[in-house]
Design an enzyme around this catalytic site. Structure first.
Site, PDB file in Angstrom:
ATOM      1  N   CYS A  59       0.834  -1.207   0.000  1.00  0.00           N
ATOM      2  CA  CYS A  59       0.000   0.000   0.000  1.00  0.00           C
ATOM      3  C   CYS A  59       0.871   1.260   0.000  1.00  0.00           C
ATOM      4  O   CYS A  59       1.851   1.351   0.729  1.00  0.00           O
ATOM      5  CB  CYS A  59      -0.918  -0.018   1.226  1.00  0.00           C
ATOM      6  SG  CYS A  59      -2.053   1.383   1.246  1.00  0.00           S
TER       7      CYS A  59
ATOM      8  N   CYS B 174       0.163   5.074   6.940  1.00  0.00           N
ATOM      9  CA  CYS B 174      -0.476   4.888   8.255  1.00  0.00           C
ATOM     10  C   CYS B 174       0.520   4.211   9.218  1.00  0.00           C
ATOM     11  O   CYS B 174       0.988   3.096   8.946  1.00  0.00           O
ATOM     12  CB  CYS B 174      -1.744   4.048   8.110  1.00  0.00           C
ATOM     13  SG  CYS B 174      -2.815   4.625   6.765  1.00  0.00           S
TER      14      CYS B 174
ATOM     15  N   CYS C 286       0.334   0.490  10.321  1.00  0.00           N
ATOM     16  CA  CYS C 286      -0.106  -0.558   9.387  1.00  0.00           C
ATOM     17  C   CYS C 286       1.022  -1.404   8.792  1.00  0.00           C
ATOM     18  O   CYS C 286       1.928  -0.898   8.129  1.00  0.00           O
ATOM     19  CB  CYS C 286      -0.920   0.060   8.256  1.00  0.00           C
ATOM     20  SG  CYS C 286      -1.646  -1.228   7.203  1.00  0.00           S
TER      21      CYS C 286
ATOM     22  N   CYS D 254     -15.995  -9.971   5.985  1.00  0.00           N
ATOM     23  CA  CYS D 254     -15.441  -8.626   5.758  1.00  0.00           C
ATOM     24  C   CYS D 254     -14.174  -8.734   4.926  1.00  0.00           C
ATOM     25  O   CYS D 254     -13.226  -9.419   5.318  1.00  0.00           O
ATOM     26  CB  CYS D 254     -15.092  -7.965   7.092  1.00  0.00           C
ATOM     27  SG  CYS D 254     -16.461  -7.927   8.236  1.00  0.00           S
TER      28      CYS D 254
ATOM     29  N   CYS E  44     -19.197  -7.180   3.943  1.00  0.00           N
ATOM     30  CA  CYS E  44     -18.588  -5.906   4.330  1.00  0.00           C
ATOM     31  C   CYS E  44     -17.293  -5.770   3.539  1.00  0.00           C
ATOM     32  O   CYS E  44     -16.610  -6.775   3.306  1.00  0.00           O
ATOM     33  CB  CYS E  44     -18.297  -5.897   5.831  1.00  0.00           C
ATOM     34  SG  CYS E  44     -17.476  -4.372   6.391  1.00  0.00           S
TER      35      CYS E  44
ATOM     36  N   CYS F 268     -19.609   1.034   8.825  1.00  0.00           N
ATOM     37  CA  CYS F 268     -18.816   0.433   9.891  1.00  0.00           C
ATOM     38  C   CYS F 268     -17.644   1.391  10.056  1.00  0.00           C
ATOM     39  O   CYS F 268     -16.851   1.562   9.130  1.00  0.00           O
ATOM     40  CB  CYS F 268     -18.344  -0.955   9.457  1.00  0.00           C
ATOM     41  SG  CYS F 268     -17.154  -1.693  10.606  1.00  0.00           S
TER      42      CYS F 268
ATOM     43  N   ARG G 122     -17.747  -3.149  18.234  1.00  0.00           N
ATOM     44  CA  ARG G 122     -16.968  -4.385  18.025  1.00  0.00           C
ATOM     45  C   ARG G 122     -15.653  -4.348  18.797  1.00  0.00           C
ATOM     46  O   ARG G 122     -14.876  -3.395  18.665  1.00  0.00           O
ATOM     47  CB  ARG G 122     -16.681  -4.618  16.533  1.00  0.00           C
ATOM     48  CG  ARG G 122     -15.877  -5.907  16.309  1.00  0.00           C
ATOM     49  CD  ARG G 122     -15.662  -6.243  14.846  1.00  0.00           C
ATOM     50  NE  ARG G 122     -16.919  -6.388  14.148  1.00  0.00           N
ATOM     51  CZ  ARG G 122     -17.258  -5.701  13.061  1.00  0.00           C
ATOM     52  NH1 ARG G 122     -16.435  -4.825  12.555  1.00  0.00           N
ATOM     53  NH2 ARG G 122     -18.420  -5.892  12.480  1.00  0.00           N
TER      54      ARG G 122
END
Ligand code: SAM
Ligand code: DTB
Ligand code: SF4
Length: 347
Positions: free
Chosen positions: A56, A60, A63, A100, A131, A191, A263
């Site tokens: 990616c 972040c 991550c 998900c 999701c 979400c 969650r």
């Protein structure tokens, strides 16, 4: 619940005051609200799959999938439909009701959307809720995903607005709000949550939850992640958050967004069972189930079945349009415990 009690005008001081309550007082209030609007013994069970891993371009700080950090995650292409379907079938057989799918993208390109839509359609046809979390959406993407049968779109605001710039530099907080707006406008369920334990202050944890509660609509699902510190990321050596502070975050989320499903998300593998039990008492009503999150570990399914049994929890059932009801994770338990009940204790 009267509409007036669903508030979108929480002040930082009000949220900070909830965090500062004596622990037992906070849990008492949160649990009261939880049982007023939810079955306190039912837990929604979702399984995650990384359908496009690593490489990616974003930065972040938490991550493991950011290409710029050396975390050992190998970049892979978008998975083929059949391969995703096999994993979704296994998740359903194990008792998950929602599947998900995550992609390590800044956001999908226009050409990615038909491929993801095909995957969503196939998973939905299995009778699972769907999701996806694909990053920032472009014009028309949310609608195309909705048309393919997507139920939820996950897009987290991650942290308080004033701490955001210390964690992510390659996209703005406003970009995230725009994607959430597109998701709502397309009629998808949202979400949206964040991460705690990234070195933020308690006031900033309050800021994250305040920002979530003051969105134009409370998210249907609010994932509260505890940072999974991954070596090679800037937060790989982050100091571990006091577990009771994590429980407080769950409780405050419960109070601020009474109808949302909160969650207990990433971080369970590092968490004591007793702390998880406190989270369920504080109002968590959902977990990720399956031995992997996206790239990091999650408790073994047998361990989770045993935990459900020890806490008398059951998986939330989803009644589909066709009238079928999903298997409970206890019913799906393998016979490896010796009794066939999934208690995790050898016979
Ligand atoms: N690339 C898309 C995006 O960023 O929106 C989707 C995938 S991204 C991995 C989804 C979410 O996972 C992030 O927003 C973050 O909240 C959470 N996450 C990622 N790494 C994490 C970690 N190490 N610990 C806890 N949560 C994490
Ligand atoms: C969310 O809030 N947490 C999940 C899901 N939404 C996509 C992701 C957690 C990822 C943890 C790090 C990993 O496994 O790569
Ligand atoms: Fe990329 Fe999403 Fe990871 Fe950020 S959180 S680096 S956007 S995969």
């Amino acid at each position: 619940m009267p509409e007036a009690l669903i508030r979108h005008d929480w002040t930082r001081d009000e949220v900070a005051a909830l965090f500062a309550l004596p622990f037992n007082e906070l849990l008492h209030r949160a649990h009261g609200i939880h049982r007023e609007h939810h079955d306190p013994n039912a837990v929604q069970v979702s399984t995650l799959l990384s359908i496009k891993t690593g490489g990616c371009p974003e930065d972040c700080a938490y991550c493991p999938q950011a290409a710029r950090y050396d975390t050992g995650v190998q970049a892979q292409k978008l998975m083929e439909v059949d391969a995703v379907l096999a994993r979704a079938k296994a998740a359903k057989a194990a008792g998950a009701s929602r599947f998900c799918m995550g992609a390590a993208w800044r956001g999908p390109k226009d050409r990615d959307i038909p491929k993801v839509a095909e995957i969503v359609r196939a998973v939905k046809d299995l009778g699972l809720e769907t999701c996806a979390t694909l990053g920032l959406l472009g014009d028309g993407h949310a609608q195309q995903l909705k048309d393919a049968g997507l139920d939820y779109y996950n897009h987290n605001i991650d942290t308080a607005p004033e701490f955001y710039g210390e964690i992510i530099h390659t996209r703005e907080y406003q970009d995230r709000l725009r994607t959430l707006e597109q998701v709502r406008d397309a009629g998808l369920k949202t979400c949206c949550g964040g991460i705690v334990g990234m070195g933020e202050t308690r006031a900033q944890r309050a800021g994250l939850l305040q920002a979530l509660a003051n969105l134009p609509e409370h998210p249907h699902s609010v994932p509260i992640n505890q940072l999974v510190p991954v070596p090679g990321t800037p937060l790989g050596n982050a100091e571990t958050l006091d577990p009771f502070e994590f429980v407080r975050a769950i409780a405050v989320a419960r109070i601020l967004m009474p109808l949302s499903i909160v969650r207990l998300s990433a971080g369970r593998q590092q968490m004591d069972d007793a702390v998880q039990a406190l989270c369920f008492h504080a109002g968590a009503g959902s977990i990720f189930y399956g031995e992997k999150l996206l790239t990091t570990g999650n408790p073994d399914t047998e361990h989770d079945r045993a935990l459900f049994r020890r806490l008398d929890l059951h998986a939330m059932e989803v009644v589909e349009e066709a009238g079928t009801v999903h298997a409970d994770i206890m019913e799906a338990a393998p016979a490896s415990c010796g009794h066939g009940c999934g208690c995790g204790v050898a016979a």
